[in-house]
Scaffold this motif. Structure first.
Motif, PDB file in Angstrom:
ATOM      1  N   VAL A 112       0.802  -1.007   0.128  1.00  6.50           N
ATOM      2  CA  VAL A 112      -0.185  -0.222   0.082  1.00  6.50           C
ATOM      3  C   VAL A 112       0.844   1.354  -0.038  1.00  6.50           C
ATOM      4  O   VAL A 112       1.996   1.060   0.067  1.00  6.50           O
ATOM      5  CB  VAL A 112      -0.978   0.207   0.983  1.00  6.50           C
ATOM      6  CG1 VAL A 112      -1.727  -1.215   1.367  1.00  6.50           C
ATOM      7  CG2 VAL A 112      -0.012   0.180   2.481  1.00  6.50           C
ATOM      8  N   CYS A 116      -2.972   6.137  -0.336  1.00  2.00           N
ATOM      9  CA  CYS A 116      -3.799   5.620  -1.294  1.00  2.00           C
ATOM     10  C   CYS A 116      -5.158   5.286  -0.926  1.00  2.00           C
ATOM     11  O   CYS A 116      -5.255   4.659   0.317  1.00  2.00           O
ATOM     12  CB  CYS A 116      -3.113   4.272  -1.530  1.00  2.00           C
ATOM     13  SG  CYS A 116      -4.117   2.868  -2.384  1.00  2.00           S
ATOM     14  N   CYS A 119      -6.627   1.743  -0.759  1.00  2.00           N
ATOM     15  CA  CYS A 119      -6.027   1.098   0.238  1.00  2.00           C
ATOM     16  C   CYS A 119      -6.902   1.069   1.689  1.00  2.00           C
ATOM     17  O   CYS A 119      -6.956   0.374   2.326  1.00  2.00           O
ATOM     18  CB  CYS A 119      -4.479   1.411   0.608  1.00  2.00           C
ATOM     19  SG  CYS A 119      -3.547   1.192  -1.066  1.00  2.00           S
ATOM     20  N   GLN A 139       4.069  -0.739   3.282  1.00  2.00           N
ATOM     21  CA  GLN A 139       3.824   0.441   2.880  1.00  2.00           C
ATOM     22  C   GLN A 139       5.002   0.789   1.908  1.00  2.00           C
ATOM     23  O   GLN A 139       6.219   0.492   2.180  1.00  2.00           O
ATOM     24  CB  GLN A 139       4.058   1.531   3.925  1.00  2.00           C
ATOM     25  CG  GLN A 139       2.859   1.438   4.825  1.00  2.00           C
ATOM     26  CD  GLN A 139       2.595   2.854   5.809  1.00  2.00           C
ATOM     27  OE1 GLN A 139       3.766   3.238   6.563  1.00  2.00           O
ATOM     28  NE2 GLN A 139       1.438   3.397   5.621  1.00  2.00           N
ATOM     29  N   VAL A 202      -0.850   0.572  -6.294  1.00  2.00           N
ATOM     30  CA  VAL A 202      -1.272  -0.055  -5.006  1.00  2.00           C
ATOM     31  C   VAL A 202      -2.907   0.260  -4.902  1.00  2.00           C
ATOM     32  O   VAL A 202      -3.264   0.937  -5.758  1.00  2.00           O
ATOM     33  CB  VAL A 202      -0.576   0.691  -3.808  1.00  2.00           C
ATOM     34  CG1 VAL A 202       0.889   0.068  -3.969  1.00  2.00           C
ATOM     35  CG2 VAL A 202      -0.689   2.250  -3.921  1.00  2.00           C
ATOM     36  N   PRO A 203      -3.367  -0.716  -4.294  1.00  2.00           N
ATOM     37  CA  PRO A 203      -3.049  -1.891  -3.515  1.00  2.00           C
ATOM     38  C   PRO A 203      -2.527  -2.957  -4.457  1.00  2.00           C
ATOM     39  O   PRO A 203      -3.204  -3.162  -5.510  1.00  2.00           O
ATOM     40  CB  PRO A 203      -4.279  -2.155  -2.720  1.00  2.00           C
ATOM     41  CG  PRO A 203      -5.534  -1.650  -3.351  1.00  2.00           C
ATOM     42  CD  PRO A 203      -4.961  -0.413  -3.954  1.00  2.00           C
TER      43      PRO A 203
END
Length: 229
Positions: A112, A116, A119, A139, A202-203
């Motif tokens: 993540v 985000c 996320c 992260q 991401v995710p």
């Protein structure tokens, strides 16, 4: 310079346990080719590997050093593109110093970024799953300079429980008291791992059975329930 970069990447690969095979992969010299991807084609019962730009055609058997097997069919190639087996790779996600949420036996890894939004939505779904799964939240600082600073703050927080709380709530404003001394090597390991796993956004989630899913998962519970293990 290219040889130096490739040699450095190879050294890091070995260091985090991503390379091993029945073949000798030790090389004194490395040459980079202008290829960013490979496709697998089957003709007359034989597999051929074609570079994404169509320039290079590779004949012969290909060995998957991560999953410890030769790719001898389109089905195996498809699986290799969709699954990662941490155990076979001897890859320990704890080397990336993730935030750990949940107490379940089934291990799920999610890459993540602090900023985000999708996320954060997935974090909300994790709340009801924490007794059945353990989520390793890694992260990555990929969405700008603010992300770089916040990833560092979370990694170096003296109170890990408080750091986890801020991450799960999407709180990037609370000041986290730092450790007196903090080793930031895990962030470099994360970035190298992201490169090897071809994480471009991401995710990025890896289920307990190794299935990779890129992007937001609307029904996290259902997706996890489909996994074996």
């Amino acid at each position: 310079m290219t040889k130096f970069i490739l040699a450095t990447i190879a050294a890091f690969t070995v260091a985090i346990g991503l390379l091993s095979s029945p073949l000798s992969l030790a090389a004194e010299n490395l040459v980079g080719l202008p290829v960013s991807g490979l496709a697998v084609a089957e003709k007359n019962g034989k597999l051929r590997f074609v570079s994404d730009n169509g320039r290079f055609l590779i004949e012969g058997r290909m060995y998957d050093t991560w999953n410890k097997e030769y790719i001898d069919s389109l089905e195996m190639a498809d699986r290799a593109s969709k699954y990662i087996d941490f155990e076979k790779m001897k890859f320990n996600v704890q080397d990336l110093d993730p935030l750990v949420f949940g107490t379940g036996k089934k291990q799920v890894t999610v890459f993540v970024d602090p900023y985000c939004g999708f996320c954060h939505k997935m974090f909300g779904q994790m709340q009801d799953l924490q007794n059945d799964y353990t989520f390793n939240i890694v992260q990555l600082p990929i969405l700008g300079e603010s992300s770089v600073g916040r990833v560092r703050d979370v990694l170096c927080a003296a109170d890990k429980a408080e750091a986890l709380k801020t991450v799960l709530s999407g709180d990037n404003n609370s000041v986290l008291k730092p450790l007196a001394s903090c080793d930031q090597l895990p962030v470099n390991k994360r970035l190298i791992t992201a490169q090897f796993f071809a994480i471009k956004g991401v995710p990025h989630s890896i289920r307990q059975d190794g299935l990779i899913t890129k992007g937001f998962i609307p029904d996290l519970k259902g997706w996890l329930a489909q996994g074996k293990g």
